[in-house]
Design an enzyme around this catalytic site. Structure first.
Site, PDB file in Angstrom:
ATOM      1  N   TYR A 263       0.903  -1.240  -0.105  1.00 42.45           N
ATOM      2  CA  TYR A 263       0.047   0.111  -0.039  1.00 42.45           C
ATOM      3  C   TYR A 263       0.864   1.113  -0.035  1.00 42.45           C
ATOM      4  O   TYR A 263       1.970   1.131   0.723  1.00 42.45           O
ATOM      5  CB  TYR A 263      -0.929   0.146   1.231  1.00 42.45           C
ATOM      6  CG  TYR A 263      -2.091   1.079   1.422  1.00 42.45           C
ATOM      7  CD1 TYR A 263      -2.640   1.378   0.410  1.00 42.45           C
ATOM      8  CD2 TYR A 263      -1.679   1.970   2.325  1.00 42.45           C
ATOM      9  CE1 TYR A 263      -3.725   2.516   0.313  1.00 42.45           C
ATOM     10  CE2 TYR A 263      -2.669   3.538   2.454  1.00 42.45           C
ATOM     11  CZ  TYR A 263      -3.566   3.296   1.490  1.00 42.45           C
ATOM     12  OH  TYR A 263      -4.541   4.337   1.585  1.00 42.45           O
TER      13      TYR A 263
ATOM     14  N   ASP B 171       9.133   2.956   0.464  1.00 47.33           N
ATOM     15  CA  ASP B 171       8.095   3.437   1.008  1.00 47.33           C
ATOM     16  C   ASP B 171       8.144   3.045   2.535  1.00 47.33           C
ATOM     17  O   ASP B 171       7.787   1.831   2.968  1.00 47.33           O
ATOM     18  CB  ASP B 171       6.596   2.957   0.557  1.00 47.33           C
ATOM     19  CG  ASP B 171       5.681   3.884   1.098  1.00 47.33           C
ATOM     20  OD1 ASP B 171       5.923   4.529   2.266  1.00 47.33           O
ATOM     21  OD2 ASP B 171       4.622   3.780   0.496  1.00 47.33           O
TER      22      ASP B 171
ATOM     23  N   LYS C 180       3.518   8.985   9.192  1.00 46.29           N
ATOM     24  CA  LYS C 180       3.202   8.413  10.469  1.00 46.29           C
ATOM     25  C   LYS C 180       3.959   9.082  11.433  1.00 46.29           C
ATOM     26  O   LYS C 180       3.716   9.972  12.097  1.00 46.29           O
ATOM     27  CB  LYS C 180       3.075   6.995  10.345  1.00 46.29           C
ATOM     28  CG  LYS C 180       2.085   6.638   9.235  1.00 46.29           C
ATOM     29  CD  LYS C 180       1.814   5.003   9.311  1.00 46.29           C
ATOM     30  CE  LYS C 180       0.358   4.755   8.210  1.00 46.29           C
ATOM     31  NZ  LYS C 180       0.526   4.228   7.078  1.00 46.29           N
TER      32      LYS C 180
END
Ligand SMILES: *Cc1c(COP(=O)(O)O)cnc(C)c1O
Length: 463
Positions: free
Chosen positions: A179, A274, A302
């Protein structure tokens, strides 16, 4: 500094709300959900699916999502007053736990000085310095407002660089089950969700928008090597979660990431790691510092926002200098580098040292031993896959190394386990294909209480 759980324990621990878990003899008491149910009914009428991000709606596990009201340290309280040990941690950012006093104090001080200026600040320079120092492959960095934005910016920079003298070099390889946020071109087999080979995961994404996206299979070393050479001179960038955690936590096979590094270099393409989830989570230098591979570009998010909306992309100087106003690749943001978010992020990053990661590993290992013991006791063949403070319990008889294998897990059993844990006061990710997180506030008591809950919940889940 000493990162014991008490160091991050919220200052409000005197109000009697952050006391330890109820005695083990106490039966499940988390059945009351009248207020959450009422809020969900109201929300569904005025918000799509009742939520602002799909997984929160409990669609994968059934039942009513709990509307959260307060967090402190390792704990969450919902609108009905139920208290949970939290392993979602807002999906990764809260490595210091909820309402960490050192973040709150720093943010409070910044609030007095203003929340946003739309002009450069020293805070952004300091954030860039801290990020570049922690992650050596990042020579320059651009701050944005989410992980999605970070990946969008990184890909545009990568293509701007790759297409500078060859307009054909525009293809992206991504992997099934990885993702990278919700940008159109990346919604192809993007982790949890219904998928069809070669078709977008989402309505509203046109074939043209994914025409330059080529799908690979994570941990398929030979197949991916062939794919990279097949796309060859048209390949701009390979994007990968170096240790995927959006299909549940999956480790790279030995040689997979090394192959990506070698073959992208060979065909003249870029490699993007990522690390929106793994950055500052598995180590200060991210997963790339553990596997010792240097990507050309890295995305972060995050944890670097300390609980506020932040993303970042960075990497090689010659690629990042393509970004406006240094170069021709446009990317901007009204609130990018926001002083409040930078303050919260810096407070978080500055609190993390070797001792923090040792502590997270210790608690993660305790949890792993306890859960594996409980699985054995119940005779359940499941996989506890963990890296430091990140973990996934796959209800799967075999180790999970690919998206295909992840999807073969017993999702119904996960749903039963999830609800049995919820009833026992432990808040886990409401989907099998997600990672759970231990924070620096999860002490021995919380880990032991969790293991005890797992023991009870497995008894329910196996029926
Ligand atoms: C969470 C995540 C994203 C998206 O970040 P948002 O802030 O939700 O847009 C991208 N990539 C990875 C690996 C993630 O875990």
């Amino acid at each position: 500094m000493n990162n014991s759980a008490s160091n991050f324990a919220p200052a409000t621990s005197h109000d009697g709300l952050t006391d330890t878990m109820p005695d083990s003899a106490v039966p499940p008491t988390h059945q009351n959900q009248a207020r959450s149910s009422a809020l969900f009914a109201q929300a569904q009428n005025i918000m799509p699916g009742g939520v602002n991000s799909p997984v929160r709606a409990f669609g994968a596990v059934g039942g009513t999502p709990r509307f959260m009201e307060r967090g402190a340290g390792a704990y969450l309280w919902d609108a009905d007053g139920n208290k949970y040990i939290d392993y979602v941690g807002s999906w990764g950012p809260l490595i210091l736990g909820h309402a960490a006093p050192l973040i709150n104090d720093a943010v409070r001080a910044q609030l007095e000085r203003g929340t946003t200026f739309g002009a450069p600040t020293a805070l952004e320079v300091e954030m860039a310095r801290v990020v570049c120092a922690a992650v050596p492959s990042i020579e320059m960095v651009r701050m944005v407002n989410s992980g999605t934005e970070a990946v969008m910016g990184a890909l545009r920079a990568a293509r701007g660089w790759a297409m500078r003298d060859n307009s054909k070099r525009r293809k992206l390889i991504k992997f099934a089950g990885c993702y990278h946020g919700h940008a159109d071109a990346l919604l192809v087999q993007a982790g949890s969700g219904a998928t069809t080979l070669g078709a977008p995961d989402s309505a509203g994404v046109t074939p043209a928008q994914i025409a330059d996206t080529v799908l690979g299979h994570y941990n398929d070393i030979e197949g991916t090597r062939d794919l990279i050479h097949e796309v060859g001179a048209e390949l701009a960038v390979v994007a990968v979660e170096p240790m995927p955690a959006n299909m549940g936590l999956v480790h790279p096979k030995s040689g997979f990431l090394e192959m990506l590094r070698e073959e992208t270099e060979r065909v003249g393409a870029l490699l993007l790691f990522d690390e929106v989830m793994t950055g500052f989570r598995v180590a200060k230098g991210g997963y790339q510092s553990l596997c010792d591979i240097k990507p050309d570009l890295t995305t972060l998010g995050k944890i670097i926002g300390g609980g506020f909306p932040v993303g970042a992309y960075g990497g090689r100087r010659d690629v990042m200098e393509m970004v406006s106003p240094a170069g021709p690749v446009y990317q901007a943001g009204t609130l990018s580098g926001n002083p409040i978010a930078m303050t919260a992020g810096l407070a978080t990053l500055n609190a993390l040292d070797d001792e923090s990661y040792a502590q997270l590993e210790k608690r993660g290992a305790q949890l792993e031993v306890g859960i594996k013991g409980a699985l054995k006791q119940h005779g359940i063949a499941a996989q506890l896959q963990r890296q430091g403070s990140m973990w996934t319990l796959f209800f799967n008889a075999n180790p999970v190394q690919s998206y295909e294998q992840a999807k073969a897990s017993d999702l119904t059993m996960y749903g039963r386990f999830f609800h049995a844990m919820l009833e026992r006061g432990v808040y886990l990710p409401p989907a099998q294909f997600e990672a759970a997180f231990v924070s620096l506030c999860h002490g021995e008591d919380e880990i032991n209480a969790t293991i005890e809950a797992v023991n009870g919940a497995l008894g329910v889940a196996k029926q």
